[in-house]
Design a protein around this motif. Structure first.
Motif, PDB file in Angstrom:
ATOM      1  N   LEU A   4       0.806  -1.213   0.000  1.00  0.00           N
ATOM      2  CA  LEU A   4       0.000   0.000   0.000  1.00  0.00           C
ATOM      3  C   LEU A   4       0.839   1.262   0.000  1.00  0.00           C
ATOM      4  CD1 LEU A   4      -2.808  -0.930   2.563  1.00  0.00           C
ATOM      5  CD2 LEU A   4      -2.696  -1.401   0.103  1.00  0.00           C
ATOM      6  N   GLN A   5       0.323   2.270  -0.654  1.00  0.00           N
ATOM      7  CA  GLN A   5       0.961   3.576  -0.698  1.00  0.00           C
ATOM      8  C   GLN A   5       0.615   4.384   0.553  1.00  0.00           C
ATOM      9  OE1 GLN A   5       3.046   4.609  -2.798  1.00  0.00           O
ATOM     10  NE2 GLN A   5       3.101   6.846  -2.727  1.00  0.00           N
ATOM     11  N   PRO A   6       1.594   4.913   1.276  1.00  0.00           N
ATOM     12  CA  PRO A   6       1.274   5.802   2.395  1.00  0.00           C
ATOM     13  C   PRO A   6       0.557   7.046   1.861  1.00  0.00           C
ATOM     14  CG  PRO A   6       3.572   5.103   2.471  1.00  0.00           C
ATOM     15  CD  PRO A   6       3.051   4.716   1.129  1.00  0.00           C
ATOM     16  N   LEU A   7      -0.445   7.504   2.571  1.00  0.00           N
ATOM     17  CA  LEU A   7      -1.288   8.593   2.079  1.00  0.00           C
ATOM     18  C   LEU A   7      -1.099   9.909   2.813  1.00  0.00           C
ATOM     19  CD1 LEU A   7      -4.590   6.561   1.521  1.00  0.00           C
ATOM     20  CD2 LEU A   7      -2.799   7.110  -0.143  1.00  0.00           C
ATOM     21  N   ASP A   8      -0.265   9.926   3.832  1.00  0.00           N
ATOM     22  CA  ASP A   8      -0.022  11.166   4.558  1.00  0.00           C
ATOM     23  C   ASP A   8       0.540  12.225   3.610  1.00  0.00           C
ATOM     24  OD1 ASP A   8      -0.425  10.204   7.462  1.00  0.00           O
ATOM     25  OD2 ASP A   8       0.960   8.734   6.616  1.00  0.00           O
ATOM     26  N   GLY A   9      -0.018  13.427   3.679  1.00  0.00           N
ATOM     27  CA  GLY A   9       0.456  14.521   2.841  1.00  0.00           C
ATOM     28  C   GLY A   9      -0.071  14.515   1.427  1.00  0.00           C
ATOM     29  N   THR A  10      -0.986  13.593   1.111  1.00  0.00           N
ATOM     30  CA  THR A  10      -1.558  13.531  -0.234  1.00  0.00           C
ATOM     31  C   THR A  10      -2.982  14.080  -0.232  1.00  0.00           C
ATOM     32  OG1 THR A  10      -2.651  11.370  -0.074  1.00  0.00           O
ATOM     33  CG2 THR A  10      -0.268  11.374  -0.531  1.00  0.00           C
ATOM     34  N   PRO A  11      -3.517  14.444  -1.419  1.00  0.00           N
ATOM     35  CA  PRO A  11      -4.904  14.935  -1.504  1.00  0.00           C
ATOM     36  C   PRO A  11      -5.944  13.905  -1.070  1.00  0.00           C
ATOM     37  CG  PRO A  11      -3.675  15.519  -3.481  1.00  0.00           C
ATOM     38  CD  PRO A  11      -2.806  14.574  -2.710  1.00  0.00           C
ATOM     39  N   ALA A  12      -5.545  12.635  -0.953  1.00  0.00           N
ATOM     40  CA  ALA A  12      -6.506  11.607  -0.525  1.00  0.00           C
ATOM     41  C   ALA A  12      -6.983  11.851   0.893  1.00  0.00           C
ATOM     42  CB  ALA A  12      -5.874  10.222  -0.628  1.00  0.00           C
ATOM     43  N   LEU A  13      -6.189  12.545   1.703  1.00  0.00           N
ATOM     44  CA  LEU A  13      -6.507  12.753   3.114  1.00  0.00           C
ATOM     45  C   LEU A  13      -6.978  14.173   3.417  1.00  0.00           C
ATOM     46  CD1 LEU A  13      -3.792  10.753   5.093  1.00  0.00           C
ATOM     47  CD2 LEU A  13      -6.251  10.347   5.025  1.00  0.00           C
ATOM     48  N   THR A  14      -7.609  14.804   2.457  1.00  0.00           N
ATOM     49  CA  THR A  14      -8.135  16.142   2.685  1.00  0.00           C
ATOM     50  C   THR A  14      -9.147  16.120   3.835  1.00  0.00           C
ATOM     51  OG1 THR A  14      -7.883  16.669   0.341  1.00  0.00           O
ATOM     52  CG2 THR A  14      -9.351  18.083   1.617  1.00  0.00           C
ATOM     53  N   GLY A  15      -8.958  17.008   4.793  1.00  0.00           N
ATOM     54  CA  GLY A  15      -9.905  17.090   5.913  1.00  0.00           C
ATOM     55  C   GLY A  15      -9.919  15.861   6.784  1.00  0.00           C
ATOM     56  N   LEU A  55      -7.177  11.686  -5.862  1.00  0.00           N
ATOM     57  CA  LEU A  55      -8.371  12.515  -6.057  1.00  0.00           C
ATOM     58  C   LEU A  55      -9.644  11.680  -6.021  1.00  0.00           C
ATOM     59  CD1 LEU A  55      -7.067  14.876  -8.898  1.00  0.00           C
ATOM     60  CD2 LEU A  55      -7.351  15.412  -6.469  1.00  0.00           C
ATOM     61  N   PHE A  56      -9.572  10.469  -6.571  1.00  0.00           N
ATOM     62  CA  PHE A  56     -10.741   9.588  -6.570  1.00  0.00           C
ATOM     63  C   PHE A  56     -11.100   9.164  -5.148  1.00  0.00           C
ATOM     64  CE2 PHE A  56     -12.461   5.155  -7.192  1.00  0.00           C
ATOM     65  CZ  PHE A  56     -13.695   5.557  -7.697  1.00  0.00           C
ATOM     66  N   VAL A  57     -10.100   8.801  -4.365  1.00  0.00           N
ATOM     67  CA  VAL A  57     -10.336   8.411  -2.979  1.00  0.00           C
ATOM     68  C   VAL A  57     -10.926   9.575  -2.194  1.00  0.00           C
ATOM     69  CG1 VAL A  57      -9.181   7.778  -0.816  1.00  0.00           C
ATOM     70  CG2 VAL A  57      -8.603   6.585  -2.938  1.00  0.00           C
ATOM     71  N   ASP A  58     -10.368  10.765  -2.377  1.00  0.00           N
ATOM     72  CA  ASP A  58     -10.888  11.941  -1.683  1.00  0.00           C
ATOM     73  C   ASP A  58     -12.340  12.207  -2.057  1.00  0.00           C
ATOM     74  OD1 ASP A  58     -10.779  14.521  -0.231  1.00  0.00           O
ATOM     75  OD2 ASP A  58     -10.874  15.374  -2.246  1.00  0.00           O
ATOM     76  N   PHE A  59     -12.671  12.065  -3.335  1.00  0.00           N
ATOM     77  CA  PHE A  59     -14.032  12.334  -3.802  1.00  0.00           C
ATOM     78  C   PHE A  59     -15.037  11.368  -3.171  1.00  0.00           C
ATOM     79  CE2 PHE A  59     -17.586  11.845  -6.734  1.00  0.00           C
ATOM     80  CZ  PHE A  59     -17.909  13.155  -7.048  1.00  0.00           C
ATOM     81  N   LEU A  60     -14.724  10.083  -3.186  1.00  0.00           N
ATOM     82  CA  LEU A  60     -15.668   9.090  -2.653  1.00  0.00           C
ATOM     83  C   LEU A  60     -15.886   9.246  -1.153  1.00  0.00           C
ATOM     84  CD1 LEU A  60     -14.860   5.696  -4.453  1.00  0.00           C
ATOM     85  CD2 LEU A  60     -16.688   7.320  -4.939  1.00  0.00           C
ATOM     86  N   THR A  61     -14.905   9.810  -0.457  1.00  0.00           N
ATOM     87  CA  THR A  61     -15.014   9.897   0.998  1.00  0.00           C
ATOM     88  C   THR A  61     -15.397  11.286   1.497  1.00  0.00           C
ATOM     89  OG1 THR A  61     -12.608  10.232   1.153  1.00  0.00           O
ATOM     90  CG2 THR A  61     -13.430   7.980   1.410  1.00  0.00           C
ATOM     91  N   LYS A  62     -15.772  12.192   0.604  1.00  0.00           N
ATOM     92  CA  LYS A  62     -16.303  13.481   1.032  1.00  0.00           C
ATOM     93  C   LYS A  62     -17.642  13.266   1.743  1.00  0.00           C
ATOM     94  CE  LYS A  62     -14.120  16.412  -2.456  1.00  0.00           C
ATOM     95  NZ  LYS A  62     -13.309  17.169  -1.469  1.00  0.00           N
ATOM     96  N   ALA A  63     -17.965  14.120   2.691  1.00  0.00           N
ATOM     97  CA  ALA A  63     -19.165  13.943   3.509  1.00  0.00           C
ATOM     98  C   ALA A  63     -20.425  13.845   2.669  1.00  0.00           C
ATOM     99  CB  ALA A  63     -19.284  15.090   4.512  1.00  0.00           C
TER     100      ALA A  63
END
Length: 431
Positions: A121-132, A333-341
């Motif tokens: 797995l790719q670490p996600l810290d500091g990436t757009p996937a972890l917005t908010g 970006l896809f991960v961030d989109f699916l997990t937006k509130a």
């Protein structure tokens, strides 16, 4: 989001370096910074393995994919629905071989640290996937951590409850949902005697047996003492309760590979009055003739054991990114989109699943859903799995052995002793 962990041999401790996989260090590289600065410029194709139910849950996620592609016209999503039972082994095989793994996987929370340990797995810290990231429920976000790094983004959270057919219980003279396993037995026998239908379905699988074990004050392991406890007196008593429910006629079981599907079919058709299941099953349940009137579906906390307390596991699914992905920026970006509130609220409304973002629980689509309300209350007392990278591997021998125990092939003690022996091979530092 069917919960079922496939049987597989424990994986070898194979480590793939991120450089060899084609990934980066996940520490906020210039490429990641560029993606965060100008996401509209990102292009590529994201292959997503979705492990949700292909008929009752997947349509909602396909709608979200269409919305994502409209928002990011340079990114395309290649959608594949992979059966949950097959996904863990399939992903491990592809990642180990360096070919065929998806960019993004919908992974059970128990798989996340295990895949991270193996370097998949790719670490996600500091990436757009972890917005908010501060907006996630703490219990859900905790499942994404391994060695102080974040390897997933919480997509849905869940726990188990007692789902019941109000009409069948009423016909059997049961006026309220059973609150203890003794009451489950009495209600099950009454249903069988007065309606001819089965009382409760006992699925022979470790995750579904945890309410029995937790109800006796037990667990699979004692992390603090570094001890295997799956075969201690509490666990033996717990699994003995399951055995007794079946042998007494209050419960039925199914040890075939179609166990989950058969449980669902019986419940939907009104052939069994109760089952232990999660919010992922509700969309499918409501399609059955027994629940043409949706109000006939009841949801109650899992029954308590002799400890006087009820206990259910805290599970769920994370979105994880493959370390060897050639489309990391698009995947983030896809991960961030699916997990937006707002998108979690959309999926919750369609699929009756529990969001992982706190903000989603104030949205009308979520607050108006009685299923989510019932399961959300149960989350406050749900127990997370042990914080071990290989915790999910413990279910492999437990699943296989429970089938033997529930079908009467071995005793609870003998079977659980075998599970404990296998567990010590998985966790050699535990006694």
């Amino acid at each position: 989001m069917r919960r079922s962990i496939s049987a597989a041999a424990a994986a070898a401790a194979l480590t793939l370096t991120l450089t060899a996989c084609g990934g980066d260090d996940g520490g906020g590289s210039s490429k990641q910074a560029a993606a965060a600065k100008d996401p509209a410029a990102v292009s590529g194709t994201v292959t997503w393995w979705d492990t949700s139910d292909s008929t009752s849950e997947a349509p909602a996620y396909k709608e979200l994919i269409a919305k994502f592609e409209a928002a990011y016209p340079k990114i395309k999503v290649k959608y594949e629905n992979v059966p949950f039972d097959d996904a863990r082994d399939k992903f491990k095989t592809a990642a180990q071989g360096g070919s065929g793994a998806p960019d993004v996987l919908r992974a059970d929370v128990g798989w996340t640290p295990a895949f991270a340990e193996l370097g998949y797995l790719q670490p996600l810290d500091g990436t757009p996937a972890l917005t908010g990231q501060e907006g996630f429920l703490p219990s859900a976000f905790a499942s994404t951590q391994y060695k102080q790094k974040t390897y997933g983004v919480p997509m849905v959270t869940d726990t188990l409850a007692l789902l019941y057919n109000k009409d069948l219980l009423a016909k059997a003279g049961v006026t309220k949902p059973p609150a203890t396993w003794d009451e489950v037995k009495a209600a099950g026998l009454a249903v069988k005697a007065k309606t001819g239908n089965a009382g409760v379905f006992m699925k022979p699988q470790g995750f579904y047996a945890l309410p029995l074990i937790y109800g006796e004050g037990g667990g699979l392991v004692d992390v603090q003492a570094k001890k295997i406890t799956v075969n201690d007196e509490k666990a033996q008593k717990a699994i003995g309760i399951g055995q007794d429910l079946i042998s007494s006629g209050a419960a039925v079981t199914d040890v075939t590979k179609d166990s989950y599907s058969n449980m669902q079919a019986m419940f939907k058709e009104g052939k069994v009055a109760m089952m232990i299941n999660g919010p992922w099953s509700v969309s499918d349940d409501l399609k059955g003739p027994a629940f043409a009137d949706k109000a006939n579906l009841g949801i109650a906390p899992v029954p308590a054991g002799s400890s006087g307390k009820a206990g259910a596991p805290n599970g769920g699914h994370n979105l994880v990114v493959y370390a060897g992905s050639k489309n990391l920026d698009a995947s983030y970006l896809f991960v961030d989109f699916l997990t937006k509130a707002e998108n979690q609220a959309f999926a919750a409304e369609k699929n009756h699943v529990l969001p992982t973002r706190t903000a989603a629980y104030s949205m009308s689509a979520v607050t108006a859903d009685p299923t989510i309300t019932a399961f959300r209350a149960a989350l406050d007392t749900a127990r997370p799995g042990p914080p071990l990278a290989r915790a999910s591997d413990l279910f492999d021998p437990l699943d296989t052995t429970l089938e033997k125990i529930y079908s009467g092939q071995v005793s609870a003690k003998s079977g659980l002793d075998d599970v404990a022996k296998a567990a010590r091979d998985i966790l050699p530092d535990y006694k």
